[in-house]
Write an enzyme that holds these catalytic residues in place. Structure first.
Site, mmCIF file in Angstrom:
data_model
loop_
_atom_site.group_PDB
_atom_site.id
_atom_site.type_symbol
_atom_site.label_atom_id
_atom_site.label_comp_id
_atom_site.label_asym_id
_atom_site.label_seq_id
_atom_site.Cartn_x
_atom_site.Cartn_y
_atom_site.Cartn_z
ATOM 1 N N ASP A 10 7.617 16.763 0.639
ATOM 2 C CA ASP A 10 8.628 15.811 0.185
ATOM 3 C C ASP A 10 8.318 15.343 -1.225
ATOM 4 O OD1 ASP A 10 6.348 14.288 1.230
ATOM 5 O OD2 ASP A 10 7.563 12.556 0.707
ATOM 6 N N GLU A 33 4.366 3.136 5.931
ATOM 7 C CA GLU A 33 4.260 2.948 4.493
ATOM 8 C C GLU A 33 4.907 1.643 4.078
ATOM 9 O OE1 GLU A 33 3.830 6.674 1.605
ATOM 10 O OE2 GLU A 33 5.868 5.939 1.805
ATOM 11 N N SER A 34 4.473 1.141 2.935
ATOM 12 C CA SER A 34 5.037 -0.114 2.438
ATOM 13 C C SER A 34 6.077 0.176 1.367
ATOM 14 C CB SER A 34 3.923 -0.956 1.833
ATOM 15 O OG SER A 34 3.376 -0.281 0.718
ATOM 16 N N HIS A 35 7.057 -0.683 1.251
ATOM 17 C CA HIS A 35 7.959 -0.655 0.097
ATOM 18 C C HIS A 35 8.168 -2.098 -0.360
ATOM 19 C CE1 HIS A 35 10.797 2.519 -1.738
ATOM 20 N NE2 HIS A 35 9.561 2.893 -1.856
ATOM 21 N N GLN A 41 15.641 9.971 -5.080
ATOM 22 C CA GLN A 41 15.416 10.145 -3.645
ATOM 23 C C GLN A 41 16.013 11.444 -3.117
ATOM 24 O OE1 GLN A 41 13.849 7.385 -1.499
ATOM 25 N NE2 GLN A 41 13.017 7.629 -3.550
ATOM 26 N N ASN A 52 -1.764 3.460 4.706
ATOM 27 C CA ASN A 52 -1.215 3.232 3.385
ATOM 28 C C ASN A 52 -1.848 1.939 2.909
ATOM 29 O OD1 ASN A 52 1.734 1.629 2.329
ATOM 30 N ND2 ASN A 52 0.771 3.230 1.150
ATOM 31 N N GLN A 108 14.367 3.031 -6.833
ATOM 32 C CA GLN A 108 15.245 4.170 -6.617
ATOM 33 C C GLN A 108 16.489 3.736 -5.846
ATOM 34 O OE1 GLN A 108 12.444 3.540 -5.116
ATOM 35 N NE2 GLN A 108 10.841 5.001 -5.631
ATOM 36 N N HIS A 131 -1.186 3.308 -6.384
ATOM 37 C CA HIS A 131 -0.321 3.702 -5.273
ATOM 38 C C HIS A 131 -0.604 5.130 -4.821
ATOM 39 C CE1 HIS A 131 3.453 3.607 -2.924
ATOM 40 N NE2 HIS A 131 3.519 4.893 -3.252
#
Lengths: 748, 226
Positions: free
Chosen positions: A274, A96-98, A320, A543, A246, A52
């Site tokens: 971040d 982005e992927s989650h 987070q 990503n 998270q 990742h």
């Protein structure tokens, strides 16, 4: 495997494997350090060298993408790509992927996907003004898919609305291959005065590392390694991964956004970064190595949610709503003041040091718990050239031509089955905040005005954004399929009158340890590269999400492409997906005319009507496509069209039906040869609704542009009529279309 | 003379800039007022904007009612000054007891963002004086807790005293009596779930909200809307 002198001891090798490092990788850590790593150091390398974070399987291939253009201010590799939109305004974009967090805990997985991408954008100094989501699930006749789908949409809605960033839609699709591994890709776009662009960089020995926002807890430990960089097995075991997801707090994030933008406005931070995947380890090592400095980090100074947290937990937690700011000591009081006003916690957790070491100490002046070269955590990450192989069954699949499938008894019935109104999804998203939304979700591309508090007067400029993906096409031919997806996204922004300006991508694929998946990845990248090069588009960020598999089955390769288009003067609303009674319907870019046969290969119809996934993709000619994009953009921006829609999933039939149902106006068209022409998904086609008095002009301009054009029929009435094939009432079809998702969610 | 409007910013508010922009576009003056302020600047009207004040923790408006600025807002309302709560601002006004009733979760238990039709029911309010009674407005809603509820006695009073300002033509959220907005006895305090500031530009969809905000500016500067 025997371990040499430069390798970790047997016991630590066991630990390294548990953390997700291979024996070779653990050996490489030993060589970098010149000694055995301790537990904390191993944990830091494990998260930073995860697939990742390190892109270790894909980096070698990603180099083939075109990334440069005069208007690109920041390309891939930073927190977000940035382009110059003119008039002193810069636009930052990232996708982005989650996926895996959303599979395990749909609400929080999706919510924190939104939170993470927002931080990537305001890290650059930009105010987030738009979100889009490309989401994919298993078919809704499965209760688990319904649970995941509803949870993901609620999570995006709950977090995005509360944090106060409008969500302009995106896309939603359903396919068996995503049943246990949904795809949740989130795109965020932000704007800033071009001169405020900031990079996450630590500079100035003696400057302070200040942690902003939430306290650090035990949530999300190993998120990037345990969760994001491994596939799924059986559902019960995977429930055990839930603590690696998270938990989000959009109110904390909202205050963090406002505080950080105020800090950047006031010019009192040197750099800002971040905290996302790999938490403090990633943020401290990246800022230090980008700035060519070292950093000391004090574990005792990190606010912790619970007592007794081990240093490795503090350093790898993915809690987070946290940011790391680099602050000169003289500015610290001012920084504290701004943060206090926004009720954002600010704690000095480290110091910028000379040299290039990242050291973790238990407290200022205390014991050194870890001491590693900061840059080694990313620059020395392993780089794999994994074996590739074309899938064995692919030739047979391509040879299985769906043209041989039986023709529908009633094309109208089959058409109804393909119609899905995504409004159930986007009605749950605040898509109007900031008063910029000109084209709301549901159309070809979202259109937003380029305007935000503190932004230079952007004199009528606007952006069009589209996200597109198609796993069916890419499974048959990942290279051409990806090129077709890029083509579709560019055509979507052209339909809004915008000039395609930049591409971001989210490459969702299976397990890279399967040679077939690596072949797909390589082909996907080549297809994207070919299309972007031919269309003159830079790729400014991306990503790669691998290990999208469950029970050994990889998902179809699903690159999701986001295209940002620029509109120089938005003086009227784009025509949108609609019909106006009396308008003539013109098919621009008619695929039949260049000698290629229409094809049902990879079509939605073949899948839905016959569960057939085979065939050869229809031909794509990127030069022709470029001419069509230019033509459509100029027709729309000149106000020559009354309605417009690109032809995509479900072919001409679905395109015409969507135009009719969104405007409540029927149509009558003729000359469509049969179901192959009705449902075939040949690329580079647009249906335009043209006022009769503009028809000659539009046809003339198509001819001069070298784009085929064919008058199909006329808009009007209360029926959807394709002569000889379809005859449906608008009202009944609209009910089927609007009710598709609600009906599926409430099975009788 | 153009009216001056104070727009209260609570941590978690998100529509404050939109309200300021809409009022500027209509020729009014607007400034943002921090929730921690002990007093209001010299303004003719106050708007509590939409968003998620204090994260909507406990329930929407439950913490915002304790923000220091609310004392000054209460005093302004008591003195007859114009106070309008939009969406989350409406929720704050009910929690603060400046308007009766409460806003509970939508009947469908889903967040709803869409444009709805509203009917102007009462013109005896700072937001609607000068509007045509029975007129239909097309204005966006954007909320999870917009389902208005109150006791039977309160509802009877609201109806008898002409205090239902706006009703939904097609009730989207289960609100009692399709109520979209109400006023206090004097008509100087109004709360509504729809967002008039989101309907002030035809390019973004509708211009019907501008009519309401023009009424507010006119009422605030003591002039009847033309």
């Amino acid at each position: 495997m025997p371990l040499g002198a430069n390798n970790v001891s047997a016991m630590d090798a066991e630990l390294a494997r548990a953390l997700g490092l291979t024996d070779d990788e653990a050996g490489a850590v030993c060589r970098i350090l010149g000694r055995e790593p301790n537990h904390l150091e191993l944990a830091m390398y494990a998260v930073m060298w995860s697939e990742h974070c390190s892109y270790k399987s894909s980096r070698r291939h990603l180099r083939r993408l075109p990334t440069e253009a005069p208007h690109v201010l920041v390309g891939p590799g930073e927190n977000a790509g940035v382009i110059d939109a003119g008039d002193g305004v810069a636009v930052a974009v990232r996708i982005e992927s989650h996926n895996h967090p959303s599979a395990v805990e749909p609400y929080q997985g999706a919510a924190t996907g939104v939170g993470g991408i927002l931080r990537d954008i305001f890290t650059m100094g930009a105010r987030p003004i738009a979100l889009l989501d490309a989401i994919r699930f298993g078919p809704l006749d499965d209760p688990r898919s319904r649970w995941i789908f509803e949870g993901v949409v609620s999570g995006i809605s709950g977090y995005g609305n509360s944090v106060g960033v409008p969500n302009l839609g995106g896309e939603v699709a359903f396919d068996d291959c995503y049943a246990e591994n949904p795809l949740v890709n989130v795109l965020c776009l932000g704007v800033m005065p071009a001169e405020r662009l900031v990079l996450g960089r630590a500079e100035g020995v003696g400057n302070l590392a200040v942690l902003l926002g939430s306290s650090t807890g035990r949530d999300g430990i190993g998120g990037v390694s345990v969760l994001a960089s491994a596939g799924f097995g059986d559902a019960d075991a995977d429930a055990g991964k839930r603590p690696s997801v998270q938990v989000g707090d959009p109110f904390e994030e909202k205050r963090l956004i406002e505080a950080c933008l105020e800090l950047l406005d006031a010019g009192i931070v040197v750099g800002i970064q971040d905290l996302g995947g790999a938490g403090l380890t990633c943020a401290t090592s990246e800022t230090a190595s980008r700035g060519g400095v070292g950093m000391d980090v004090y574990v005792s100074e990190v606010p912790q949610r619970e007592p007794g947290m081990a240093p490795f937990e503090v350093m790898t937690s993915e809690s987070q709503e946290r940011m790391l700011a680099i602050v000169a000591p003289g500015s610290l009081d001012q920084v504290r003041e701004v943060c206090a006003r926004w009720e954002v916690r600010a704690s000095v957790v480290g110091t910028v040091t000379p040299g290039a070491r990242l050291r973790i100490l238990d407290r200022p002046g205390g014991e050194v718990l870890a001491d590693v070269p900061a840059a080694s955590l990313h620059e020395d990450a392993p780089l794999y050239d994994r074996p590739m192989a074309r899938p064995a069954g692919l030739d047979a699949l391509v040879a299985a031509d769906p043209a041989r499938l039986p023709a529908p008894k009633d094309c109208g019935e089959d058409l109804l089955d393909l119609l899905v109104d995504p409004a159930w999804v986007y009605r749950q998203y605040d898509h109007q905040l900031f008063l910029n939304t000109v084209e709301p979700p549901g159309g070809d591309a979202a259109v937003v005005r380029l305007k935000a508090p503190g932004l230079p007067g952007a004199g009528g400029r606007a952006l069009a954004i589209s996200t597109d993906g198609n796993g069916r096409w890419c499974a048959l031919d990942p290279r051409q399929g990806t090129a077709m997806v890029v083509a579709e996204a560019t055509l979507n922004v052209a339909c809004a009158g915008a000039r395609p300006a930049a591409v971001v991508n989210c490459l969702n694929l299976g397990n890279p340890e399967h040679p077939e998946v690596m072949w797909q990845l390589s082909e996907v990248i080549d297809g994207m590269s070919e299309a972007c090069t031919a269309l003159g588009l830079p790729v400014i960020g991306g990503n790669v999400s691998l290990y999208n598999e469950s029970r050994g089955r990889d998902i179809d390769p699903t690159p999701v492409i986001g295209v940002v288009g620029l509109i120089d003067h938005l003086d009227r609303r784009p025509p949108g997906v609609r019909l106006v009674p009396g308008g003539r319907l013109v098919l621009l870019g008619d695929a039949g005319l260049d000698g290629t046969e229409p094809s049902l290969g990879g079509s939605l119809w073949a899948l839905r009507a016959h569960d057939h996934r085979g065939g050869r993709l229809p031909a794509l000619d990127l030069a022709t496509h470029g001419r069509l994009v230019d033509l459509v953009r100029s027709l729309v921006s000149d106000g020559a069209l009354a309605g417009v829609h690109d032809v995509s999933d479900g072919g001409l039939g679905v395109a015409l039906a969507e135009m009719a149902l969104r405007s409540g106006t029927g149509f009558t068209v003729g000359g469509v040869g049969g179901h192959v022409e009705l449902f075939g998904e040949a690329p580079s086609r647009v249906v335009a609704c043209v006022a009769p008095e503009c028809l000659d002009d539009v046809l003339g301009r198509a001819t001069s542009a070298g784009v085929a054009a064919r008058v199909l029929g006329e808009a009007g009435g209360d029926r959807l009529v394709v002569e000889g094939l379809v005859d449906l009432g608008v009202a009944g079809a609209a009910e089927a279309w609007r009710g598709a998702i609600p009906r599926a969610l409430a099975p009788v | 003379m153009s009216a001056r409007v104070g727009v209260v910013l609570f941590p978690g508010s998100n529509c404050e800039h939109d309200v300021v922009e809409a009022i500027h576009a209509l020729g009014g003056q607007a400034e943002i007022v921090w929730h921690g302020a002990a007093s209001l600047p010299a303004v003719d009207a106050v708007v509590l904007p939409g968003g998620f004040a204090h994260g909507d923790y406990l329930r929407p408006g439950a913490i915002a009612r304790f923000s220091p600025v609310m004392e000054a807002v209460r005093a302004m309302a008591a003195g007859g000054g114009a106070v309008v709560g939009i969406c989350n601002g409406f929720q704050v006004l009910t929690e603060a007891g400046l308007l009766p009733g409460a806003l509970q979760k939508n009947a469908g238990l889903k967040f709803i963002c869409t444009t709805v039709e509203l009917r102007v029911e009462s013109t005896n309010s700072v937001l609607t004086s000068g509007m045509t009674p029975g007129g239909i407005l097309s204005i966006p809603i954007n909320h999870f807790e917009g389902n208005y509820t109150c006791s039977a006695e309160t509802l009877a009073r609201l109806r008898d005293e002409d205090r239902v300002v706006l009703r939904y033509v097609d009730n989207p959220n289960g609100s009692m009596d399709a109520i979209a907005g109400i006023r206090n006895e004097q008509g100087n305090v109004v709360g509504l779930m729809p967002h008039p500031e989101r309907a002030c530009d035809p390019l973004a969809g509708s211009n019907d909200g501008a009519a309401l905000l023009r009424c507010l500016l006119a009422a605030a500067s003591g002039v009847r809307a033309a």
